[in-house]
Design an enzyme around this catalytic site. Structure first.
Site, short mmCIF file in Angstrom:
data_model
loop_
_atom_site.label_atom_id
_atom_site.label_comp_id
_atom_site.label_asym_id
_atom_site.label_seq_id
_atom_site.Cartn_x
_atom_site.Cartn_y
_atom_site.Cartn_z
CG ASN A 236 -0.39 -0.03 2.56
OD1 ASN A 236 0.63 0.82 2.83
ND2 ASN A 236 -0.64 -0.71 3.43
CG HIS A 237 0.88 5.90 -1.39
ND1 HIS A 237 1.10 6.75 -0.47
CD2 HIS A 237 1.54 6.40 -2.19
CE1 HIS A 237 1.81 7.71 -1.00
NE2 HIS A 237 2.08 7.64 -2.13
#
Lengths: 422, 422
Positions: A236-237
């Site tokens: 994920n970011h």
């Protein structure tokens, strides 16, 4: 452009440029492959007897290395015995008529062979002399061996790749070599541009570790400003949500809905507009804080239908998303096919091998024809042709005059010019 | 070169080149940052009011974005209201005197603004017109939004990154954006080179997905030849051993001893020459087969002493190795420091932020001084200077003539030339 059916063949923007390529394995050959794809003539100078190490790397097709084919497509090969005065003379001629030299030995090797950058700056000042090495040709680590994984470890990308609770992972492609190769091409082309103005070559010195640091995005600045060591974030970011992987009925895919509008559109596309109204998901910051709950809520929906259903619905709504493709899926990806990004290479045998094409699409250059395999050269395949060409050019060097003593002293590099003037 | 103490400032190889930069966020600005680092003048055309989106991205230093500073160092900024005829006229002047245009909007946006590549090919045929987008400007996915993580997923690198028994991981830096940025620079410089010959600009069309495929190394060819889908290998090289991570007393480091000679040297350096004689470790193939045992045997030794001890011993023996550095360690890495790879950027405030420098070292260009912060521009900072310059050049356009109606029709782009001829 990639779609147009031009029949007129347009030579690449680098047509007319000759690259003398002493490099082997990956970083150097990838650099000169890009130059060849753009129309340069690349003459690969290979070690006597065995040639580029990767000729012995698998996978093999009828005993020819597909590894070698991939990165040496469209190049010429000449094998030189650097200890033979005849071959050294030939090399001087090649230097006379080359624009760019590329090598990726450890610092000091080219000097010991007699072709170091300082010597060539004197005898061949027009040449763009390019070295790609693990650490570059200056600094305390200069002499150390620098493999891809060494610079991935030292340069920081491994510390950022993998799962927060797991071990650092290697980037699954040779990011260290390929990053350096690309910066190498940039240096070469910038030097050719300035040479068009002042007729002077340059020395370009690329260190793989330097390139790794340059590719760390904002990680250094984040540490400098916030004092927190950036770490791994898995899939994920770290500061956007949803911006990660989700499970569908039949596999995993990513959704990147990093702002409120996209989140609204995503919720609609998943058939759950009420999700966007939940107080815990109202802003991106709240969604980052409540990421675990968000993933759970989204997957409650997405696991009910196949991935393609969701990809279609999200694309329709304009929400960035993608399947996590395995490599086999690239061969049928309609976008890559439409952009001529799957091409064929071959060696001497008939069997062609599919690999990635040239991603630089230019109006002034024809695309690689995905149906016509590009040949990679047999070791020393172009020796006779190159000798004949030099003879024509210089009018003095007879490739068949075997009588000439191997023990002759090395000729001056200006022999060719002298002959031409005479 | 990086070491030399030149006092003479050498302008970069791209000095004299003007880049009109409509790009924002990462791929485009990183591309034009490289051009600026190499001496080009980059004029950043920013959206009226808010400018580049990343001006609002953290981390912040006194309310200024360090993210923005990193990738916009050394550029000029002008903010244009594309709906104002005055500003459109100004933009035509800027196009007249620019060599390169870079944009990374979704396909169709520049056309709708009136600055599409087909129009500019007619009115400004000298310009190298460069687009960087998720999927490129042709093909069925062309209109889809393509973020970094979207192309990392679709292009295959996530399927290759992470642990074999775990989930696909994102590469811990924006490999999708940065790869495309680099291929973009290569396309631009190749186009400038050919323009030097025929005075014609080019259209350069870079798709992030294409670049991902091009960076998959031999993964496509391996699948095509062997029929096996390449997968994740964690921290090791699938066909070389030892070529992976090992635990020391105080942390993890990598050893890359992928051939028999290096394995012998490694065993010696670890003080265990007998390891190299074990029948199960005699060849690389055997070591790959018995990898688990090999790691166990090596770690039995390496966990007894600190990492630096082993790094020193292995370096001494010429065995490639490296600590797995976290980002904070890069700031004190002696090689990066010696190569001027840690530089400073700043905004309007005094506080400078450290980030990575320019990895392209060239004899014909001065290094960035690591002690002098490079400024990133305030939004619209250079408007007056640019207007004054255009006025001097064209002798007709008065930046202060506010009386001129905003409702005037758009002038012909040749106004500047007409004025110059008159």
């Amino acid at each position: 452009m990639a779609q147009s059916n031009e029949t007129e063949q347009k030579p690449g923007p680098l047509s007319g440029i000759t690259v003398l390529d002493f490099s082997r394995v990956l970083a150097g050959p990838y650099c000169t492959m890009i130059l060849a794809d753009l129309g340069a003539r690349v003459i690969k100078v290979e070690r006597f007897g065995t040639g580029d190490d990767t000729r012995a790397f698998g996978p093999f097709v009828d005993e020819e290395s597909a590894y070698f084919m991939c990165f040496n497509r469209g190049k010429e090969s000449i094998s030189l015995d650097i200890k033979s005065p005849r071959d050294r003379e030939l090399l001087e001629r090649l230097l006379d008529s080359s624009d760019v030299l590329v090598e990726n030995f450890r610092p000091g090797v080219m000097e010991r062979l007699g072709y170091g950058p300082e010597r060539l700056a004197k005898t061949h000042p027009h040449i763009v002399y390019t070295s790609i090495s693990g650490f570059g040709h200056s600094g305390p680590f200069s002499e150390l061996p620098g493999y891809d994984m060494v610079v991935q470890a030292m340069g920081g990308v491994m510390s950022l790749t993998g799962w927060p609770d797991g071990e650092p992972a290697r980037v699954g492609t040779s990011f260290g070599d390929l990053g350096a190769a690309l910066f190498g091409v940039v240096g070469i082309l910038a030097a050719l541009h300035s040479r068009n103005r002042d007729a002077q070559g340059s020395r370009v010195d690329i260190g793989m570790l330097d390139c790794q640091a340059a590719l760390m995005e904002t990680a250094l600045a984040r540490y400098d400003v916030e004092g927190k060591v950036p770490t791994r974030t898995g899939d994920n970011h770290p500061s956007l949500a949803p911006f990660e992987t989700f499970m569908a009925e039949d596999g995993k895919f990513v959704i990147c809905a990093g702002n409120d509008t996209l989140f609204l559109l995503m919720a609609d596309a998943l058939g759950s507009p009420q999700m966007a109204l939940k107080p815990e998901f109202l802003t991106n910051d709240l969604r980052v804080q409540n990421r675990a709950q968000l993933v759970k809520d989204v997957e409650k929906i997405t696991t009910s239908k196949p991935m393609q259903h969701w990809i279609d619905a999200l694309n329709e709504a304009g929400v960035p998303c993608a399947p996590i493709n395995t490599i086999d899926r690239l061969f049928s990806n309609p976008q890559l096919l439409a952009r001529n990004m799957i091409v064929k290479v071959k060696g001497e045998g008939d069997r062609a091998v599919r690999t990635a094409g040239n991603p630089i699409k230019m109006s002034t250059m024809s695309e690689i024809d995905p149906e016509s395999p590009i040949r990679a050269p047999r070791l020393n395949e172009h020796r006779e042709a190159i000798l004949a060409e030099l003879m024509t050019k210089c009018g003095a060097y007879a490739p068949t005059s075997r009588a000439r003593s191997e023990a002759d002293e090395i000729e001056s590099n200006s022999f060719c010019e002298t002959a031409a003037k005479a």
